[in-house]
Scaffold this active site. Structure first.
Site, PDB file in Angstrom:
ATOM      1  CE  LYS A  36     -20.319 -20.893 -15.406  1.00  0.00           C
ATOM      2  NZ  LYS A  36     -21.429 -20.333 -16.159  1.00  0.00           N
TER       3      LYS A  36
ATOM      4  CE1 TYR B  15      -3.962   1.823  -0.205  1.00  0.00           C
ATOM      5  CE2 TYR B  15      -3.448   2.703   1.968  1.00  0.00           C
ATOM      6  CZ  TYR B  15      -4.226   2.709   0.818  1.00  0.00           C
ATOM      7  OH  TYR B  15      -5.259   3.603   0.693  1.00  0.00           O
TER       8      TYR B  15
END
Length: 763
Positions: free
Chosen positions: A95, A40
């Site tokens: 899925k 970060y």
């Protein structure tokens, strides 16, 4: 399993131990302040600036290139219809799970709260920069057609509505091969399509690209034949509408070459099938009930070439054969779209793969002696490990050749090798094992059925068709627990201590005593032993009243092994009994031996352990590459602990030259092919991927497999008993329900193998 129990089990599966089926996992180190400052602020600014200067670098510095969005508004969910975006979310997560396990593609599922086509399209366009591809799912027609068309035109990443194109691609591959077997050409055949939704339209469109003539297609919806005078038809349906008088389905199928079913169950009768042309091709793809039952169809006509959407019949048209690999190939070349050339490449790759020799691993998974191209094998099986390395490259090449690839591949051999490495990231082996067991279920004794978790495992084994449980223990307790679990099947329950089992106890005792009377066992001892469930269970198997047994959940391993060794003879030719654990690691299945029996094996013992472990690996369709591990490398120590391993390897090299085995070798060299090739290029393991480790003693093997299991959450199947004359397998103390189910499946497979061996020997 009754309906309420199934419902409860499904809800628990999705709710525990954490809600949902997918999660985000970091791919970079994050242990130190330095790591976090790179992940970060301030370090993250550097890739941001690079991407700002060159947007294509987003693929270099972020996960975009391996991230697909599964997007739906929940208007056409499975067989549930318009249930809304929140209710459709479990399906979208599912899925995502399939994408990950079959092609190692990461997924965010996105549920959009609108039915307005324009709002839907704009929402997807606005979030598209996050993703490398878009998989549209469960969106009702005709809106789905417009949504897909617009997004393909307006985005520069692959977009596909799998409900439309998945079935089309898989069934087209099946049709190519079915026509070849029937001796027919696409341009000559008459096709009847039952169903006129998005999947039916997409299938027929692709069949036309294969050569089927539009004028030879008769398409039906729920109201009957599509005709041009019907004002309710969409523009896409009108393409297959006909002029003239309406006819019903029974009249339409007369002399038809092909029947395509994407509608509802049991609408094609045996009489209708009999009226079709010679070698009729029937793809009855409605789920869960096909348009005609598979068994009825093949009994009605021996010349039928049949496919369904069901996994329990040959030729399953399963979308998982397509979408994971189509997106894999598209992502890997950074395709801007999935075009017709790429879909057709997938079709032809699947059709071609079905004609190639089937790997033993696939034969093993489906309980077949040798699968081969023919009426019962016109499309590959979902467990075929070659799919990713065949379909994805075909799609990638088509993307390059059709000019939609931004990152063309040049080294195809390296690419295919990388694809195969991705297969190690899931636990396909568990599915292979259970599927193999289901092919020929056996009677399995659960010797500790009074324990709730053991009974749960037995319930799953029964309900999944893995085997037929025989439950040992107090009948009242077992019946009470069965009621609590909703396990209402009528399975055999035996309490060895009851009066009603006295005759069988005495019979078993006499049989056991006769084999042990000269080994210090009295008849009274034998009778006493038969009141103990592990002794009784072993005799059930010995006497042919059961095919295998599993036990050990509530007692220490040594205390359970003892009665098995006393009652059950070694396998013919076996000089010792040993165990191996199959560890389902990120690099694929690894066999570790001996993990439970032989404390300090001699060189001769190590030879036998290696040979038995190699045979076990082959039983699961895996060609063993064996490292005989030690703290020493090829003679660097002369201590007896190292020299016995060296001696065992020398014997194997001389007497079993075809075995891929070497050592003694340290574990890091064994598992690092590059390091091994650099330092020890003479080794038989150089350039190979080791999948079997034989340890110099019990402590090293046992500690290693348990550390892998606990530290890295590696699934373990075992210890698998080797060298026993009967299918007997022992759990580790406190095994999980999943581990017990897996071990029961192993017992079934073991029983299948021993039965086959007896048949071959003519016994």
């Amino acid at each position: 399993m009754n309906k309420e129990t199934k419902r409860r089990e499904a809800l628990v599966y999705h709710a525990e131990p954490t809600p949902g089926k997918i999660q985000v996992v970091p791919t970079k180190k994050y242990a130190t302040q330095r790591d976090l400052s790179l992940a970060y602020s301030p370090g993250v600014a550097e890739p941001c600036l690079e991407i700002a200067a060159n947007p294509e670098d987003v693929y270099k510095y972020t996960a975009k290139g391996n991230l697909v969005a599964v997007i739906s508004n929940g208007t056409a969910v499975l067989g549930l219809g318009d249930i809304g975006p929140e209710a459709g979310k479990p399906v979208m997560e599912g899925k995502g799970l399939l994408f990950k396990i079959f092609s190692d593609i990461d997924v965010f599922d996105i549920e959009i709260g609108t039915k307005d086509v324009e709002e839907f399209i704009q929402t997807v366009k606005n979030i598209a920069p996050t993703f490398g591809g878009i998989n549209l799912e469960d969106i009702k027609a005709p809106e789905s057609f417009e949504i897909e068309r617009r997004l393909i035109e307006e985005l520069d990443i692959p977009v596909m509505h799998d409900d439309q194109h998945g079935t089309a691609i898989i069934s087209s591959a099946a049709l190519i091969n079915a026509l070849e077997l029937a001796g027919k050409k696409a341009e000559d055949i008459k096709v009847v399509v039952s169903g006129a939704g998005s999947a039916a339209i997409a299938c027929t469109d692709l069949y036309v690209l294969l050569g089927v003539k539009v004028e030879n297609v008769l398409m039906f919806n729920s109201k009957g034949l599509l005709t041009k005078d019907n004002p309710s038809l969409s523009e896409l349906q009108l393409k297959y509408a006909v002029d003239g008088a309406k006819i019903d389905l029974a009249e339409a199928v007369k002399d038809a070459d092909v029947f395509i079913g994407l509608s509802s169950g049991n609408i094609l009768s045996a009489e209708m099938l009999l009226s079709m042309a010679e070698s009729p091709i029937v793809f009855a793809m409605a789920n869960p009930n096909p348009e005609i039952d598979y068994n009825l169809a093949v009994e009605t006509r021996k010349d039928v070439i049949m496919a369904t959407g069901r996994s329990d019949f040959p030729n399953q048209v399963n979308n998982v054969l397509g979408f994971p690999y189509i997106f894999r190939g598209a992502l890997d070349v950074r395709a801007t779209k999935i075009n017709e050339a790429m879909k057709m490449a997938a079709v032809k790759a699947l059709a071609s793969l079905a004609k190639q020799s089937v790997p033993e691993q696939v034969n093993v998974a489906y309980g077949a002696t040798k699968l081969g191209f023919g009426r019962e094998y016109i499309i590959p099986k979902p467990f075929d490990p070659r799919l990713i390395a065949v379909v994805a490259p075909a799609v990638a090449k088509a993307a390059i050749e059709s000019g939609v690839a931004k990152n063309p591949i040049t080294d195809w051999a390296a690419y295919e090798e990388k694809l195969l490495e991705r297969l190690g990231n899931d636990n396909k082996m568990v599915r292979l094992i259970t599927n193999r067991a289901k092919m020929d279920p056996k009677r399995v004794v659960f010797a500790e059925a009074e324990h709730l978790n053991v009974l749960k495992a037995a319930q799953i084994v029964y309900e999944e068709g893995i085997g037929f449980p025989i439950l040992l223990g107090n009948k009242e307790i077992i019946l009470e627990l069965k009621k609590e679990l909703g396990f209402d099947a009528d399975v055999e329950i035996i309490d060895p201590k009851t009066n009603e089992e006295e005759e069988r106890r005495n019979r078993f005792a006499n049989s056991y005593w006769e084999t042990r009377e000269r080994r210090g066992v009295s008849l009274l001892d034998a009778q006493r032993f038969m009141r103990e469930r592990n002794y009784f269970a072993a005799m059930l198997v010995n006497e042919g009243e059961a095919d295998g047994l599993v036990t050990g959940y509530s007692r220490s391993y040594p205390s359970v092994v003892k009665p098995m060794m006393q009652l059950i003879e070694k396998a013919q030719g076996a000089s010792l009994v040993a165990t191996t654990n199959m560890m389902l690691t990120a690099r694929g299945p690894m066999f570790l031996a001996d993990t439970a029996i032989n404390i300090n094996p001699s060189a001769d013992d190590l030879v036998n352990i290696a040979i038995m472990t190699a045979k076990t690996a082959k039983m699961f369709g895996i060609e063993p590459v064996i490292a005989m591990v030690s703290y020493s490398n090829f003679g660097s120590s002369i201590h007896e602990n190292a020299s016995k391993v060296r001696e065992a390897v020398a014997y194997l090299h001389k007497n079993h030259p075809d075995m891929i085995v070497d050592g003694e070798i340290q574990a890091d060299f064994a598992l690092n092919p590059e390091m091994l090739k650099e330092k020890f290029p003479f080794s038989k393991l150089a350039g190979k991927k080791v999948n079997t480790l034989v340890f110099p003693n019990l402590e090293s093997a046992n500690i290693t497999y348990k550390m892998l299991k606990e530290l890295y959450k590696v699934n373990s199947i075992g210890p698998i008993m080797m060298g026993m004359g009967k299918p007997v397998h022992i759990f580790q103390l406190g095994a999980s329900v999943e581990e017990m189910v897996n071990m029961a499946a192993i017992a079934v497979i073991d029983a299948q193998g021993k039965e086959l061996k007896k048949i071959k020997l003519g016994k």
